[in-house]
Design an enzyme around this catalytic site. Structure first.
Site, mmCIF file in Angstrom:
data_model
loop_
_atom_site.group_PDB
_atom_site.id
_atom_site.type_symbol
_atom_site.label_atom_id
_atom_site.label_comp_id
_atom_site.label_asym_id
_atom_site.label_seq_id
_atom_site.Cartn_x
_atom_site.Cartn_y
_atom_site.Cartn_z
ATOM 1 C CB ALA A 199 -59.390 20.656 3.224
ATOM 2 C CD GLU B 174 -55.770 13.552 1.027
ATOM 3 O OE1 GLU B 174 -55.217 12.477 1.349
ATOM 4 O OE2 GLU B 174 -55.211 14.661 1.137
HETATM 5 C C1 LIG Z 1 -51.794 22.791 2.233
HETATM 6 C C2 LIG Z 1 -52.712 22.810 1.101
HETATM 7 C C3 LIG Z 1 -54.028 22.376 1.485
HETATM 8 C C4 LIG Z 1 -54.987 22.409 0.389
HETATM 9 C C5 LIG Z 1 -56.036 21.387 0.571
HETATM 10 C C6 LIG Z 1 -55.734 20.180 -0.214
HETATM 11 C C7 LIG Z 1 -56.882 19.206 -0.201
HETATM 12 C C8 LIG Z 1 -56.995 18.621 1.111
HETATM 13 C C9 LIG Z 1 -57.890 17.697 1.352
HETATM 14 C C10 LIG Z 1 -57.971 17.186 2.692
HETATM 15 O O1 LIG Z 1 -57.230 17.547 3.557
HETATM 16 S S1 LIG Z 1 -59.204 16.054 2.976
HETATM 17 C C11 LIG Z 1 -59.153 15.843 4.731
HETATM 18 C C12 LIG Z 1 -58.058 14.933 5.147
HETATM 19 N N1 LIG Z 1 -58.108 14.741 6.586
HETATM 20 C C13 LIG Z 1 -58.813 13.773 7.151
HETATM 21 O O2 LIG Z 1 -59.438 12.974 6.504
HETATM 22 C C14 LIG Z 1 -58.745 13.697 8.663
HETATM 23 C C15 LIG Z 1 -60.139 13.510 9.216
HETATM 24 N N2 LIG Z 1 -60.097 13.435 10.649
HETATM 25 C C16 LIG Z 1 -59.798 12.300 11.298
HETATM 26 O O3 LIG Z 1 -59.457 11.299 10.723
HETATM 27 C C17 LIG Z 1 -59.911 12.317 12.781
HETATM 28 O O4 LIG Z 1 -60.794 13.353 13.146
HETATM 29 C C18 LIG Z 1 -58.571 12.537 13.502
HETATM 30 C C19 LIG Z 1 -57.844 13.796 13.031
HETATM 31 C C20 LIG Z 1 -57.677 11.308 13.235
HETATM 32 C C21 LIG Z 1 -58.819 12.663 15.018
HETATM 33 O O5 LIG Z 1 -59.610 11.574 15.431
HETATM 34 P P1 LIG Z 1 -60.272 11.586 16.874
HETATM 35 O O6 LIG Z 1 -61.054 10.325 17.002
HETATM 36 O O7 LIG Z 1 -59.236 11.829 17.885
HETATM 37 O O8 LIG Z 1 -61.216 12.847 16.894
HETATM 38 P P2 LIG Z 1 -62.569 13.045 16.079
HETATM 39 O O9 LIG Z 1 -63.703 12.873 17.029
HETATM 40 O O10 LIG Z 1 -62.583 12.230 14.854
HETATM 41 O O11 LIG Z 1 -62.453 14.560 15.625
HETATM 42 C C22 LIG Z 1 -62.788 15.646 16.494
HETATM 43 C C23 LIG Z 1 -63.672 16.621 15.764
HETATM 44 O O12 LIG Z 1 -62.919 17.209 14.728
HETATM 45 C C24 LIG Z 1 -63.585 17.028 13.496
HETATM 46 N N3 LIG Z 1 -62.606 16.940 12.417
HETATM 47 C C25 LIG Z 1 -61.422 16.354 12.433
HETATM 48 N N4 LIG Z 1 -60.806 16.500 11.265
HETATM 49 C C26 LIG Z 1 -61.642 17.177 10.487
HETATM 50 C C27 LIG Z 1 -61.580 17.648 9.152
HETATM 51 N N5 LIG Z 1 -60.498 17.451 8.377
HETATM 52 N N6 LIG Z 1 -62.608 18.299 8.663
HETATM 53 C C28 LIG Z 1 -63.713 18.528 9.418
HETATM 54 N N7 LIG Z 1 -63.831 18.115 10.687
HETATM 55 C C29 LIG Z 1 -62.810 17.464 11.214
HETATM 56 C C30 LIG Z 1 -64.360 15.752 13.688
HETATM 57 O O13 LIG Z 1 -65.407 15.662 12.775
HETATM 58 C C31 LIG Z 1 -64.840 15.907 15.095
HETATM 59 O O14 LIG Z 1 -65.928 16.812 15.098
HETATM 60 P P3 LIG Z 1 -67.299 16.420 15.843
HETATM 61 O O15 LIG Z 1 -67.749 15.127 15.278
HETATM 62 O O16 LIG Z 1 -66.923 16.316 17.271
HETATM 63 O O17 LIG Z 1 -68.207 17.539 15.513
#
Ligand SMILES: CCCCCCC/C=C/C(=O)SCCNC(=O)CCNC(=O)[C@H](O)C(C)(C)COP(=O)(O)OP(=O)(O)OC[C@H]1O[C@@H](n2cnc3c(N)ncnc32)[C@H](O)[C@@H]1OP(=O)(O)O
Length: 274
Positions: A82, A148
């Site tokens: 998400a 999470e």
């Molecule tokens: C199917 C049912 C779904 C219902 C929802 C259930 C509840 C769900 C909750 C969640 O899913 S909580 C989120 C869990 N996910 C994460 O914590 C992943 C977070 N992201 C990362 O750890 C990393 O970004 C990555 C995927 C490992 C990639 O790392 P990398 O160093 O290669 O790139 P980044 O520079 O970190 O990311 C690029 C760019 O993308 C943005 N981003 C990545 N993931 C998310 C996200 N989940 N939400 C918002 N934004 C995300 C990241 O911030 C970067 O943006 P900028 O900083 O460049 O603006």
């Protein structure tokens, strides 16, 4: 690289929550349609009224030609979860009152087989989405995790419940409590995925599996899927009884008769889903 993830997970401007963009592929048996693959690109946003994935599942389920569904991602992510930036300022009443996770359960209620082709990051809701599917095939670039805990929350769409059923308590606890990611080969070792293939082979291999399933009797495939899934919900004895009832029921179908006749007559079966 960052741009790709941004496009996947943060593309729109609604203040509510979005899930990473996924492609949903549904297809029918090559025997019943000229082109076996139909591709739908979805941009589902949790919290919006629209429910692309649920709508697509509804549509595919009603289409008698479709035998199996594939959910896959784009670029480096299957689904990075998400949108954290959109979740950041949500209140309890918004998430609880809005029931914002509930419609994703539609994937688990699909009677047709759903295969996750995990091309890259499957984190948080992305890992949960993969686990809602019946089969997970991973590319060698895939990474799985429930991060999470690092965000001060816990998995909310099955991460604590489904993970333990495939990788066991110790590994599930480790993943949920540390937020560590595992790669595709570890995921295969722990039984989370059914196989790992080179990235460029992910879709062809997934299609191969899906086409084989779609070529079987759809009514019998639905019975088989239901029986396997019941193993997670019933005691062994209840599950064995349930399975036996469905096995007996299969003898009420034309396809059971056709399958066995075809074997005896040394010819391929011609299933008509009856
Ligand atoms: C199917 C049912 C779904 C219902 C929802 C259930 C509840 C769900 C909750 C969640 O899913 S909580 C989120 C869990 N996910 C994460 O914590 C992943 C977070 N992201 C990362 O750890 C990393 O970004 C990555 C995927 C490992 C990639 O790392 P990398 O160093 O290669 O790139 P980044 O520079 O970190 O990311 C690029 C760019 O993308 C943005 N981003 C990545 N993931 C998310 C996200 N989940 N939400 C918002 N934004 C995300 C990241 O911030 C970067 O943006 P900028 O900083 O460049 O603006």
């Amino acid at each position: 690289m960052a741009g790709i993830l941004r496009k996947l997970s943060c593309s729109a401007s609604t203040p509510l929550i979005s899930l990473a963009r996924v492609n949903l592929k549904g297809f029918a048996s090559a025997a019943t349609q000229g082109s076996p693959v139909r591709e739908y690109v979805l941009t589902e946003r949790i919290g919006e009224k629209k429910n692309d994935l649920g709508d697509a599942v509804n549509e595919f389920e009603l289409d008698p030609n479709i035998g199996a569904l594939i959910i896959t991602g784009e670029g480096r992510a299957f689904a990075a979860g998400a949108d954290i930036k959109e979740m950041q300022n949500l209140s309890f009443s918004q998430v609880f009152g809005g029931g914002f996770l509930s419609h994703w359960l539609r994937v688990t209620q699909c009677r047709k087989p759903v295969i996750a082709a995990v091309n890259g990051f499957a984190l948080g809701g992305g890992c949960e989405l993969a686990m809602m599917c019946d089969i997970i095939l991973a590319s060698d670039k895939a990474k799985f995790g429930q991060p999470e805990i690092l965000l001060g929350t816990i998995p909310g769409a099955g991460g604590t419940q489904r993970l333990i059923r495939s990788v066991g308590k110790s590994k599930a606890m480790e993943l949920c409590l540390t937020g560590n990611q595992i790669d595709a080969y570890e995921a295969e070792k722990y039984g989370l995925v059914s196989g790992v293939v080179p990235a460029d082979q992910l879709l062809p291999k997934t299609l191969e599996i899906a086409e084989k399933i779609a070529a079987q009797s759809k009514i019998i495939v639905a019975m088989c899927k239901e029986a396997v899934n019941k193993a997670n919900e019933m005691t062994l004895q209840e599950g064995l009884n349930f399975e036996r009832r469905l096995f007996h029921s299969s003898f009420a179908t034309e396809d059971r008769k056709e399958g066995m006749s075809a074997f005896v007559e040394k010819r391929p079966p011609n299933f008509e889903d009856k």
